[in-house]
Structures are given as C-alpha cells and as structure tokens.
Design a protein around this motif. Sequence first.
Motif, short mmCIF file in Angstrom:
data_model
loop_
_atom_site.label_atom_id
_atom_site.label_comp_id
_atom_site.label_asym_id
_atom_site.label_seq_id
_atom_site.Cartn_x
_atom_site.Cartn_y
_atom_site.Cartn_z
N LEU B 348 0.79 -1.18 0.07
CA LEU B 348 0.00 0.03 0.03
C LEU B 348 1.10 1.15 -0.01
CD1 LEU B 348 -2.57 -1.09 2.55
CD2 LEU B 348 -3.09 -0.34 0.15
N LEU B 423 -7.44 -3.76 -3.43
CA LEU B 423 -7.25 -4.51 -2.61
C LEU B 423 -6.78 -5.93 -2.85
CD1 LEU B 423 -9.73 -4.27 0.37
CD2 LEU B 423 -7.58 -3.54 0.51
N VAL B 426 -2.81 -6.13 -3.20
CA VAL B 426 -1.87 -5.83 -1.93
C VAL B 426 -1.57 -6.97 -1.17
CG1 VAL B 426 -1.86 -4.29 0.27
CG2 VAL B 426 -3.31 -3.59 -1.86
N LEU B 431 -1.05 -5.27 4.01
CA LEU B 431 -2.57 -5.01 4.18
C LEU B 431 -2.95 -5.24 5.45
CD1 LEU B 431 -5.57 -4.67 3.12
CD2 LEU B 431 -5.72 -7.17 3.06
#
Lengths: 622, 600
Positions: B348, B423, B426, B431
């Motif tokens: 991220l 998402l 990731v 995460l």
Amino acid sequence: MAGQTAGDAPAKPEITGRDVLARGARVMWRGIRDEPRRFTTAVLGSCLFGALVIGQAIVVGWLVDELIQPATTGGDVTAGAMALGATVLIAMGLGRVAGIFGRRLGAGFMQFALQARYRHEVTRRYLQLPVSWHQRHATGTLLSNANSDVEAAWFPVAPLPFAVGTMFMLVVAVGVLFSVDWALALVGLVVFPVLFVMNVVFSRRMAPRQARAQHLRAEVAAIAHESFDGALVVKTMGREDLETRRFAARAGELRDALISVGRLRGLFDPLMESLPFLGTLLALLVGAWRMDQGAIGLNEVVQVTFLFTVLAFPVRAIGWVLGDLPRSVAGWDRVEHVLQSTGQMPYGAQDLPGSGAAELSFRNVDFAYDPAQPVLRDVTFTVPAGRTVALVGPTGSGKSTIATLAARLLDPEQGQIALDGTDARGLSSASLAHAVALVPQIAFVFDDTVRGNVALDRPGIDDDRVHEALATAQADTFIARLPEHLDTQLGERGTSLSGGQRQRVTLARALAGQPRLLILDDATSAVDPRVEARILASLRGSAQSTTILVVAYRRATIALADEVVYIESGRVIATGTHERLLATVGGYADLVTAYEKAEEERERDRLYDEASAAEQEEEVAA
Amino acid sequence: MSASAVTQESRSESAWATFRRGISLSPELKAGLAGTLGLALIAMIGRAAVPVAVQQGIDRGLGVQTGHLDMGVIATVVGITALILVVTTICGYFMMRRLFTVSETALANIRVRTFRHIHDLSMLHQQSERRGTMVSRVTSDVDSITQFIQWGGVILMVNGGQLVVTTIVMAFYSWQLTLVVLAAFLPAVVVIKAFQKRLSGAYAENRRRIGVMLGAISESVVGASVIRAYGVSERSGAKLSATIDDYQQAQRRAMRISVTSFSVGEIASALALASVVLVGVRFGVAGEITFGEMTAFLFLVTLFIQPVQIATEVLNEAQNAVAGWRRLLDVVDLEPDVADPAERGVDLPEGPLDISFERVSFSYPVDGEPGPRVLHEVHLDVAAKTRVAVVGETGSGKTTFAKLLTRLMDPSEGRVLLSGTPLTDVRFASLRSRVVMVPQDGFLFDATVAENVRFARPDLTDAELEQAFTDLGLLDWVQGLAHGLDTPVGERGEALSVGERQLVALARAYVADPDLLVLDEATSAVDPATEVRLQRTLDAVTRGRTTVAIAHRLSTAQAADEVIVVDKGVVIQRGPHDELLTLPDSVYAKLYASWLEQTR
C-alpha cells in the motif's frame, strides 16, 4: 502463548512404569465387572480358538505320523485316514471361525458398550455439575474427556480376551509339551516366560513415552482449537506466521515424542517376532537330541516345532494389551476425574409457593471466582414482586455475576439470595427453572429447530405460546421469513442467525416459559435501537405478572424500571429511582448521561469553533 | 470451489489415487525409501528361514531318508538359522527406526502446513466448517495417516514380503502344492474384497455418527449454563444419549462385517491346509516330495495364512486412514478464494489511506451458489484521515461492508481500492499491518492481558504496553484487575466480562498502529461512560488515520466526521450527523429519533 490444555485439571499422578500395569489391571477389571457376559463370551471364544490352534499342532503331528511319513517313505496310506485328516482340519477351521466370532464380537461389543457407558456417565456428570465447575474447565478438555479419553481407557479391551485366551493357550501348550517330553517342556518353560517378561519390560518402558506423546497430542489439539477459534483475529492482524510458529513448535515436540515411541517399538517388534522362531529352532535342536536318545519320535518333533510356530503370533496379543495399558490408565484418570468431581450444587426439595410475580432479594452477598479477586461484596437489594429493577454499573463491576447468581447458576460465598423469601438453595430444580428465566449477554442457540429452541419441550408451551413469545421478542418477522418457519434448523448444522437475531430467539425462549422472575443481562446489546425499542414496548405491555431484573445502560431501558440499583466494583453504591440517583449519585449520572454530555460538549465545541472562525473572519475583514 | 466441498465424504477417488496424491504432497515420505525397503526385504527373509531350517533339519539331520540321525547337521542348521534371525532382527530394527523417523517427520510437516493452510482459507471457508472439524484435520486425521503408514506400512511391507518370500520358497519345494494353496485362497480374496466395500460404507457411517455425537457433547458443555437455567438437562441428556447409542450401533455393525470378512480368511486357511495334506500325500506316494519338504510346506502354509489374515485387518484400518488422508488433502487442495497475491502483489502507498468502493456488490454463498445480495452496487469514496460511522438496521449490510473493506472477503462484483490500489493486489503483509479490524466479539487467547495485546506487536515492552492503555484512558481499569497486565483472561477471555474483553481487543488493535482502523461494533458491551471516554481518546489517537466504525449506538455517529447510512444493501445517505438530521423523514433521522428515545 501459554499452552492451556489441561486447564486446571487435577495434577495428574505421574504415570511411572512401576505401577502402571497394576493400575491398568484395575481399569481392565472394572471393565470386566461392567460387562461380564460379553467378556466371558469373548474369553470362551478366545480359549476355543487357542485350544484349536494347539489341537491343530497335534493333528499335524498325527498327520505326519499317519500320512506324510508313510507316504514319503513308501509306506501304506489309507484313503480313510486321508479323508479323516482333511475333515478334521476343516472342522477345526470352522471351530476356529466360531472362536473368532465369539472372541472378536465379544471383545468389540464389550469395548463399544464400555465406551458408550462411560460416555453416558461422563456427559450425565457434565449436565449435573454446576456452572462454576464448567467455568473452571476448558471446553476442549471436557470434549476430549468424553471422547478420546473414554476411547483410550477402553482401548486394551479389544485385544484383552485374545490375550487371556493366549495365556490359557500357553498353559495348555506347556501341558502338551510335558505330555510329549520333559526336555521339550523345559524349552517352552524358558521361551514363554521370556516372551512374557519382555512384554512387561517393554510396556513399562513405553509408559512414560506414551504418556508424553498423549499429553503433547492434547496440547497440539488445544492450540489448533484456540487458534481456529480466534481465526478472525489472526487474520485481521495478519498473525498467521506467528500462529503457525506456535503450532509448529508443539507439533515438533510431538513429532520427537512419537519418534521416541517408534524407536522403542522398532526394537521391540522385531525381537518379539524373532523370539518364537528361536524357540522353534531350540525345539528342533532339543527334539533331535531327545530323538537321538530314543525318548520321542519324529512326529513329536514336528508337532512341537509346529506348536512353537503357531504360537508366535497370538503371544503378541499380550504385548498389545500391555502396550496400550499406559494410555488406558492416563485416559481413565481423566475420565475418573470428571466422574468424581464434586462441587455439586444440589437443589432443594421445596416448591416456590404461590403464583405470579416473585420477589427477588439479595442479602449481604459476597462472591468471587478467584479468591484473590472478590467480585461482589456485601450486595443487598430487593426487587419487589411485579416490579422492574435496572441494574446499572460500569464495565466489569459485577452486573453479569449478579444476574447469574439471581438465576442460581452460582451460589454466593456469603449471604443469601431468596425468591419470595425462600432461599434459592432450598428450591427444587423444576420450580427454579419454572420460576426464573435468565437471558444471557451472549446468546446460546441449540442445534435444534426454532420451535425446539424456544419451547425446549417444556410442558405447556405449545405453538401459540411460541409464536406469542417470538412476537414479544420481535423475532416473529424474521422467523416468518425462514424457509421452514418454526421447523427451520438453527445452530451449528442449521441456518446461522445474526447476533441480534440470536439474542431475540433466546429472549423468546425465556418469555415462552412465562417466568415469575425474568433476568435480562444486557440481552439486547446486538439488537439495533429501533428493534430494541419495540421489544421494550412489548415487554412492558405483556409483563403483567413478572418481576424483571434488567442489566442496562440505555436510558430507555432504565426508564422502564421502577427502581435502579447502581453498582461499582462489586458494591451497591445506591438504590432508588432514576431521578433520585441522577440527582444524588455522581457516578450514576456520569454513566447514564454520558451520551448527552458528549453531545453537548461537541455542540459547545462546534459553536466555539464557529465563533472563533467568525472572529477570525472578522479579524481578517478588519 | 464451494465451501462445502471440504466436508464432502462422497468423493469416489480410489484409495490408490489418494495415496499417490498424499505422497506427492509429502515427498519427504519417499526419503530413503530404497534403503528402508532393502532392510525390510532382509527382515522378511528371516521369516522363511525357519521352515527351511525345519526341512533341512528333518531331511538331512533327522535322517528320515538315511535312517541315521546326525546331531552335527542339526546343530549347524540351527546355528546358521539363528544367526540369520539375529541379522534379520537387527535389520528389522533399523527398518522400523527409519520408517518411524521419516513418517513422523513428514507428517509433522503436513500437520503444520495444513494448519497454516486453514488459516489462509477465507473467512467464509473457515466459517462454513465446524471448528471441531478443522481441528480434527490437523489432529486425528494426521494421526490416522501416521497409524496407517506405520502399522499398515510396516505390515504391508513385511507381510507382503513374507507372502512373496513364502510363495517363492513354497514354489521351490513344490509348484503344484503352491498352486493348490493359491487356489484355496483365491475365492477368499474375492469374497473379502466384496466385504471391503460394505465395510468402507460402514466406517463412513461411523464417522458421520461420531460427528453428530461430538456435536451433541459439545452443545452440552458450551450450553451448560442455559441447560441448567431452564432445567432441561434431561432433555439434553436424552438427545445426547441417543447420539451415543447411535454411534455404538454403527460400531457394532462395522464390527460384524469386519469379523465375517476375517473368518472367510480363516476358512480359506483350513481349506488350504487340508488340500495340501490331501494332494501332498499323493505326491509323497509318487516320490515327488520329501518328508522334510512336506513338513516345511505345512509350516509355510501357516506363514502364508498369517500375512493374509493380518492384511485383511490392515485393510480395514486403511479404510479409515485413507478417508482421513483424503479429508486432509481436500482441505490442502482447496484454493484460498481470498488469496495473498504475495510476490505478485504491491505494498500500500505510504501515508494515510483513502477508501473507494467501485460498484461493489456482494452475496453470501448458499450451498455453493450465490445467495441473495446483501450489498448492491455500492459506490463510495472516503477521503483519507476522515472518521466515518456506518449505521443501519440489523441485516442492512454494514458488517459485510467492513469485511470487504478489510479484505476478509472479496466482492462478488466491483472492486475496493485503498489509496488507488485495488485490495486484491495488495500483499497481505502490507494489508494486515496497515489495515486492522476489531470484530464485535473481542476474541482473546487463553493468556494474560499483556500477551493478548502483544499478539499485535510481540516486541512491545511493558512500559509501552502501559503507555498504550494510558493513551486509551484504560490504565485505571487495567490496574484494577487482580494482577494488572499479567491477569490471565481465561479460555476465549471468559474470565473477563464481555465489555472488558472488548477493551483488550481495542488495545490490541490500537498498538497495531494501523493507517485504517475498522471497528465493527467494537464497544457494544462497554458502558456508556467508558464508551464516550474511549471515543474521545480514540478520536485523539486516531487523528491522522482513517477510521471506519460500524455502530448501532449512534453516539459514535454523532462524533464522526461523516455518517454513511446503509439500508438493504444500498448506501442511502451520507454526510455529517447534523446535516443528515436536517432531512426529517430520512432513515437516519428515524434511527436517531429512536436512539434519542432510548438514551434520554
């Protein structure tokens, strides 16, 4: 993290090699006394089998004499003798089958019956033992007590009749040997005891290793259970590696323990296999020597060597029993711990007189789960019949404990809890269950239908009552949407409900019994405000003859109450109407007005921010 | 793959296929196999040595043919055979040692891998399984494989070898008699095979009933207080008893089949012995076989019967073991449907995280099929560093929203992005360290308060721990516990009250120091004063991060920068609390009105 399996299970008596056989024998004896008929059948079958095995050796000796020797040395062989020989061999085979049926069905059924019997006893005990006992024992431990420990305790029962039959067979074999020749009998008297002693030595050395492996096995299971239980936390925190390392460490220890078990078995098994063969060779040597002396004939040499060969296998049954005794003892100890657990909370014999709402009173009640940490101190209050009292206090102040005591799931250490003036300890189980209903904070749903969950087969609760209770608990709408309505299966194997729905089903369960005292322990925490408001409204509407003790934070719930009991750190700080407490008790006011105050503060902050922003603007403008 | 695939018992895979699949998963099992097999081969020879010694001793030493008994020959034969026995025993020892070491090591590895794999499965998969079932994957199922390899493996190796060696020696003495023996056993093999099929059905029923029984036992333990409170222990006891008895019935049935199948072998053995005598005598008369050979043959038939009998037993055990192995492999083969992209993934971006939902829909699977939608094309952006409250009635989809946001589940359609990164791209390492969710039931491990908080950050010192509780305004509470931070919380945290458990869970999430904190009714059982206090301190400590709080206590919503109102899977309102209240007939206004009614 600390391994927890054993919980606070009793300090296990160390299983030493020395006494394990004696204790194992006592466990087996208990099994025999419990199932004498099946055991007898199995032993008779086993003895029949053993006798026929020896008989076969004798028959082989006879065949050698009558058929084989004449046949291979040019003598006379009669067709009659051949037919007889074959018939006898087949007849003996059928006899052995009968023996096997007796032995294995007897032993197997005995084992299954014992497992079932002690599962019944252990679980019956679970249902009898009080909540305080359950709180002290880990769920996983209790499960394995009723399952794998019971299984381990009766594991050696399966080969036990075989072993007993083998002992019988050995005695007969020695007898047969003596009838043939004393010198050959001596061979048997040397070989058989050596086999027996080796088995004993082996199981003694095996005992501590097995115990350690068993212990580690339980720990590995406990870690897995806990870790999967907390899988969501593990996942959301990304601690899979950490958990795997924790598990791997214990799994590694288990592996090492099992390897150490295996090494001993690796030594023992080949030895046990070779020894009877050495016996055969010794019999051949001694037999030849005695034949040389003219004491015995060729057929007798063959008969005896054959005897040693066929005995090799059954003798190992003794080893199986002895080898499994340590596990059995360990399992039995844990089963027995449950069966002998005291801490019973006996019910009285009294019925609660009268009908309609009952008065609840706490008088000078002290309580602690752990003596180092008292939870309640000198708690005294009364909920008059037909009234509603709200129990209010900060997190961890003892509210749930009071609720649990009020339902007599626990007994106080000091003081008295009474229903309509009768000490709760004097009331019978039935009258208590009939009069009092507790809706716990965490809802428990049985693996049963909606109807089963609400009615619990209690007398007098028909479908109308169930529907009525579901409606009061605001559960009727979502139940109506379930595929089979009241017949929908809930619980582990059925439809899963949301937290709020589960709470409403358990609330309906309590209401269906029309209790004289209803205890709600923050029982609507997972229900959203609008639904909760409806529940409270309908409770108020229907609570015509019920006393209610409600653990509450929300003003609306408290508003339902005629009186409030405010507690802090296990002590009753104040009792009175909401208005009076609000005016006089600072802690109470802080607690119940927390939301309003927070809002006012925010409002002030906002106004202040706006004002200062306006000022700034003015300044800028100026 | 559907979640229920794990539990399917009806897989029609053959035992051999399972075995191969299992071996390919644990190649360690093949380590040094040649050596082990070699040792096993030598160990087997010992078994055939004795009948040969008997034949040699009788024919050459006892002088049946020559009429002259020679003790020297006997002593030599016995001596040599004894030596062979000693050597083969030693080989047997080493063979078993190797086998145990290799198999235990391999199975410890598979145990750990399966454990890890279960944690890697998605939340939905995990929840579709009963907890006990998952535990037995890494315990009893592995144990049954161990037993099979060690018991079955040894026995199949040694006895299989014994069978072969015995047959060879028998054939050496007389191939005709060997054929007689084989002919006597052939029908038995066919019959036993037929029984195996029925037996495996019986064992499957055993396993099913033991599952039901364990469920009932567990219910009586977990629900002990409810059972007692309602005085229904007799009802529970009766149900429980029925499951115990059902299991016993199933056990008996399997036993009856097993014994019948076993006795077939016994009858075959009697037939073989009788035929050998009948046929052998004819050969003897014809002068084709010596007395010693004939006698040795009788011994060999016995040695031939034993492994056949034992193999029947082992095959019974093997049915169980193979089933266990198959269940384990089925779990391991189950692809995690919410998988870590690992090295293919990205981290991220640094700094505060913003959230965007792009036309996200979700439906929970029902029996492997997508069920009704709980979220419907949710389109939403949340700026970094804002504090958002998600509100709505029970069943509106708010918890689903939280689970999608933390990637406990993946959307059925659409995608979820954090600071522009989908998402699904990731890495979990990134995460899970940046995004933390506090679920409603604050699960605690059976350890101390301190250890539970350290679960999020094992390197925390005591001082840092104390600081964390101070930050949250919870130091007083911790110090009030019997042993402060070192207070044991009990199994699942049950030594603490429900509200207290939530406090520990919150502290645990706080020390994880995430950039996006998701609270799913994380303070639902905490008293209002503590909640408000927590709210305030949380506001302070979460400043600079993005916070999403799922709440039915609207005090949380009031304090948030923005409120998102979810109704029937759709976002119907959003904006600051005060603004939303200006629409009098809105869902939020109604929610708030009932909240006020309750709290005032």
